[in-house]
Design a protein around this motif. Structure first.
Motif, PDB file in Angstrom:
ATOM      1  N   ASN A 130       0.648  -1.238  -0.090  1.00 42.61           N
ATOM      2  CA  ASN A 130      -0.052   0.097   0.034  1.00 42.61           C
ATOM      3  C   ASN A 130       0.755   1.124  -0.139  1.00 42.61           C
ATOM      4  O   ASN A 130       0.243   2.428   0.301  1.00 42.61           O
ATOM      5  CB  ASN A 130      -0.898  -0.176   1.079  1.00 42.61           C
ATOM      6  CG  ASN A 130      -0.222  -0.153   2.440  1.00 42.61           C
ATOM      7  OD1 ASN A 130       0.916  -0.300   2.521  1.00 42.61           O
ATOM      8  ND2 ASN A 130      -0.792   0.354   3.641  1.00 42.61           N
TER       9      ASN A 130
ATOM     10  N   ARG B   2       0.317   8.754   4.928  1.00 37.00           N
ATOM     11  CA  ARG B   2       0.516   8.082   3.530  1.00 37.00           C
ATOM     12  C   ARG B   2       1.991   7.621   3.498  1.00 37.00           C
ATOM     13  O   ARG B   2       2.910   8.345   3.516  1.00 37.00           O
ATOM     14  CB  ARG B   2       0.278   8.885   2.082  1.00 37.00           C
ATOM     15  CG  ARG B   2       0.509   8.310   0.730  1.00 37.00           C
ATOM     16  CD  ARG B   2      -0.911   7.283   0.734  1.00 37.00           C
ATOM     17  NE  ARG B   2      -1.311   6.967  -0.529  1.00 37.00           N
ATOM     18  CZ  ARG B   2      -1.018   5.927  -1.362  1.00 37.00           C
ATOM     19  NH1 ARG B   2      -0.173   5.105  -0.689  1.00 37.00           N
ATOM     20  NH2 ARG B   2      -1.361   5.810  -2.521  1.00 37.00           N
TER      21      ARG B   2
ATOM     22  N   HIS C  82       5.039   3.748  -8.883  1.00 43.55           N
ATOM     23  CA  HIS C  82       3.871   4.215  -9.451  1.00 43.55           C
ATOM     24  C   HIS C  82       4.116   5.358 -10.092  1.00 43.55           C
ATOM     25  O   HIS C  82       3.415   5.851 -11.138  1.00 43.55           O
ATOM     26  CB  HIS C  82       3.183   4.627  -8.172  1.00 43.55           C
ATOM     27  CG  HIS C  82       2.522   3.710  -7.427  1.00 43.55           C
ATOM     28  ND1 HIS C  82       2.864   3.297  -6.115  1.00 43.55           N
ATOM     29  CD2 HIS C  82       1.535   2.748  -7.669  1.00 43.55           C
ATOM     30  CE1 HIS C  82       2.056   2.367  -5.660  1.00 43.55           C
ATOM     31  NE2 HIS C  82       1.393   1.806  -6.812  1.00 43.55           N
TER      32      HIS C  82
ATOM     33  N   GLN D 144      -0.412  14.438  -4.468  1.00 41.17           N
ATOM     34  CA  GLN D 144      -1.794  14.273  -5.148  1.00 41.17           C
ATOM     35  C   GLN D 144      -1.572  14.076  -6.783  1.00 41.17           C
ATOM     36  O   GLN D 144      -2.550  13.181  -7.253  1.00 41.17           O
ATOM     37  CB  GLN D 144      -2.282  15.815  -4.876  1.00 41.17           C
ATOM     38  CG  GLN D 144      -2.877  16.038  -3.559  1.00 41.17           C
ATOM     39  CD  GLN D 144      -3.438  17.476  -3.650  1.00 41.17           C
ATOM     40  OE1 GLN D 144      -3.633  18.377  -4.268  1.00 41.17           O
ATOM     41  NE2 GLN D 144      -3.684  17.937  -2.028  1.00 41.17           N
TER      42      GLN D 144
ATOM     43  N   GLU E  73      -0.894  10.405  -6.914  1.00 41.96           N
ATOM     44  CA  GLU E  73      -1.946   9.531  -6.557  1.00 41.96           C
ATOM     45  C   GLU E  73      -3.190   9.670  -7.945  1.00 41.96           C
ATOM     46  O   GLU E  73      -3.614   8.624  -8.016  1.00 41.96           O
ATOM     47  CB  GLU E  73      -2.676   9.893  -5.509  1.00 41.96           C
ATOM     48  CG  GLU E  73      -2.124   9.947  -4.188  1.00 41.96           C
ATOM     49  CD  GLU E  73      -2.748  10.009  -3.011  1.00 41.96           C
ATOM     50  OE1 GLU E  73      -3.211  11.398  -3.043  1.00 41.96           O
ATOM     51  OE2 GLU E  73      -2.372   9.683  -1.711  1.00 41.96           O
ATOM     52  N   GLU E  74      -3.100  10.715  -8.391  1.00 46.24           N
ATOM     53  CA  GLU E  74      -3.948  10.959  -9.936  1.00 46.24           C
ATOM     54  C   GLU E  74      -3.378  10.083 -10.933  1.00 46.24           C
ATOM     55  O   GLU E  74      -4.222   9.344 -11.701  1.00 46.24           O
ATOM     56  CB  GLU E  74      -3.985  12.338 -10.521  1.00 46.24           C
ATOM     57  CG  GLU E  74      -4.769  12.477 -11.524  1.00 46.24           C
ATOM     58  CD  GLU E  74      -6.340  12.026 -11.462  1.00 46.24           C
ATOM     59  OE1 GLU E  74      -6.714  11.617 -12.525  1.00 46.24           O
ATOM     60  OE2 GLU E  74      -6.650  12.096 -10.489  1.00 46.24           O
TER      61      GLU E  74
ATOM     62  N   VAL F  56      -1.731   7.328 -10.398  1.00 49.72           N
ATOM     63  CA  VAL F  56      -2.078   5.954 -10.010  1.00 49.72           C
ATOM     64  C   VAL F  56      -3.508   5.595 -10.230  1.00 49.72           C
ATOM     65  O   VAL F  56      -4.011   4.520 -10.826  1.00 49.72           O
ATOM     66  CB  VAL F  56      -2.059   5.506  -8.506  1.00 49.72           C
ATOM     67  CG1 VAL F  56      -2.503   4.257  -8.097  1.00 49.72           C
ATOM     68  CG2 VAL F  56      -0.502   5.850  -8.097  1.00 49.72           C
ATOM     69  N   ARG F  57      -4.298   6.657 -10.279  1.00 48.07           N
ATOM     70  CA  ARG F  57      -5.956   6.399 -10.736  1.00 48.07           C
ATOM     71  C   ARG F  57      -5.990   6.113 -12.075  1.00 48.07           C
ATOM     72  O   ARG F  57      -6.719   5.249 -12.472  1.00 48.07           O
ATOM     73  CB  ARG F  57      -6.569   7.588 -10.335  1.00 48.07           C
ATOM     74  CG  ARG F  57      -6.971   7.465  -8.478  1.00 48.07           C
ATOM     75  CD  ARG F  57      -7.861   8.389  -8.279  1.00 48.07           C
ATOM     76  NE  ARG F  57      -7.465   9.935  -8.201  1.00 48.07           N
ATOM     77  CZ  ARG F  57      -6.969  10.422  -7.385  1.00 48.07           C
ATOM     78  NH1 ARG F  57      -6.781   9.890  -6.181  1.00 48.07           N
ATOM     79  NH2 ARG F  57      -6.547  11.765  -7.539  1.00 48.07           N
ATOM     80  N   GLN F  58      -5.103   7.023 -12.797  1.00 49.46           N
ATOM     81  CA  GLN F  58      -5.393   6.871 -14.375  1.00 49.46           C
ATOM     82  C   GLN F  58      -4.919   5.466 -14.906  1.00 49.46           C
ATOM     83  O   GLN F  58      -5.454   5.012 -15.855  1.00 49.46           O
ATOM     84  CB  GLN F  58      -4.735   8.153 -14.967  1.00 49.46           C
ATOM     85  CG  GLN F  58      -5.192   9.312 -14.673  1.00 49.46           C
ATOM     86  CD  GLN F  58      -4.382  10.631 -15.350  1.00 49.46           C
ATOM     87  OE1 GLN F  58      -3.374  10.482 -16.039  1.00 49.46           O
ATOM     88  NE2 GLN F  58      -4.885  11.743 -15.292  1.00 49.46           N
TER      89      GLN F  58
ATOM     90  N   GLY G 185      -5.306   2.807 -13.419  1.00 49.57           N
ATOM     91  CA  GLY G 185      -6.261   1.830 -12.788  1.00 49.57           C
ATOM     92  C   GLY G 185      -5.761   1.189 -11.483  1.00 49.57           C
ATOM     93  O   GLY G 185      -5.836  -0.051 -11.166  1.00 49.57           O
ATOM     94  N   GLY G 186      -4.836   1.910 -10.792  1.00 50.92           N
ATOM     95  CA  GLY G 186      -4.253   1.450  -9.447  1.00 50.92           C
ATOM     96  C   GLY G 186      -2.868   0.726  -9.858  1.00 50.92           C
ATOM     97  O   GLY G 186      -2.423   0.277  -8.893  1.00 50.92           O
TER      98      GLY G 186
ATOM     99  N   CYS H  33       0.988   0.116 -12.014  1.00 48.96           N
ATOM    100  CA  CYS H  33       2.573   0.779 -11.714  1.00 48.96           C
ATOM    101  C   CYS H  33       3.079   0.578 -12.977  1.00 48.96           C
ATOM    102  O   CYS H  33       2.604  -0.334 -13.889  1.00 48.96           O
ATOM    103  CB  CYS H  33       3.187   0.568 -10.496  1.00 48.96           C
ATOM    104  SG  CYS H  33       3.431  -1.208 -10.396  1.00 48.96           S
TER     105      CYS H  33
END
Length: 252
Positions: free
Chosen positions: A5, A55, A91, A190, A193-194, A196-198, A200-201, A203
């Motif tokens: 995590n 984090r 990531h 931030q 983290e964006e 990572v979201r793009q 799909g979680g 790396c």
């Protein structure tokens, strides 16, 4: 190896741009070795863990491109090894530059990064500038980038993601939120983290790197085979030409 995590970050850039100091700024303590390079001192990846606003973060520092004490191949292998320092992979890659003229050497670094990791790597990249105190007053990093076509092109490759810090002076600046390392690091996290979201979680994985290196090796083998085949045909053609030019001799 970073925990599952944990936000995993790998820093790339040439020697002397402030990668190690940037890592310390991100982690909030002097845990990465800030080196003054000498030819007798080897250069290796270095990984450290920390926590930012609860984090978990892992930062991997890499040898600088054009580092004088290692050969190009040694540097390449150590930089590639950085992905295993934060398995299953980073990531994000921070492309670290000083705020100064973007030269052909910086262009060459971008070419090498693509050569080592594939063009796909830029989906995971964030540009970070150090020595932010060199920005003129009221100037933001986006303005600095817009004044250089090559930098603007790189920023576009990286999805418009960029930040700026100053490892020396901005730690004490509490009045100006922009020229404040704490605010910049919060914004950087931030942004990551964006990314990572793009993704799909996901790396950039060691498997992606290995697949790319395998393709590169296959292309090299094909190229070498084509050169060998060409040389063979060339020598055969020369042999035919020389044979045709040989004078006829009558045997009586």
């Amino acid at each position: 190896m970073a925990a599952k995590n944990t936000l995993r970050i790998t820093m790339l850039g040439k020697s002397g741009v402030g990668k190690s100091s940037l890592g310390n700024t991100i982690l909030g303590s002097d845990v990465l070795t800030v080196r003054k390079f000498t030819k007798s001192q080897p250069s290796f990846c270095e990984a450290r863990n920390g926590s930012i606003n609860g984090r978990n973060v892992a930062v991997v520092d890499t040898p600088g491109f054009f580092c004088p004490e290692s050969s190009e191949e040694e540097l390449k292998q150590e930089i590639l090894r950085s992905t295993t320092e934060c398995a299953p992979g980073p990531h994000t890659f921070l492309l670290v530059f000083k705020i100064e003229k973007f030269t052909e050497q910086e262009e060459e670094i971008i070419t090498k990064i693509e050569e080592y990791f594939s063009a796909e790597v830029f989906m995971f990249c964030v540009i970070v500038f150090t020595h932010g105190d060199q920005l003129s007053e009221d100037t933001r990093i986006e303005t600095h980038i817009s004044q250089n076509k090559r930098l603007s092109s790189l920023l576009e490759k990286c999805g418009g993601r960029c930040h700026v810090v100053d490892n020396k002076y901005w730690n004490q600046n509490q009045q100006d939120e922009y020229r404040n390392n704490q605010k910049q690091v919060e914004g950087l996290i931030q942004t990551i983290e964006e990314v990572v979201r793009q993704a799909g979680g996901g790396c950039y994985t060691t498997e992606m790197m290995q697949n790319w290196q395998r393709k590169q090796n296959q292309l090299r083998i094909r190229f070498l085979r084509s050169i060998i085949k060409y040389k063979k045909r060339f020598h055969e053609s020369i042999g035919v030409i020389l044979y045709k030019r040989m004078p006829d001799t009558d045997v009586n």
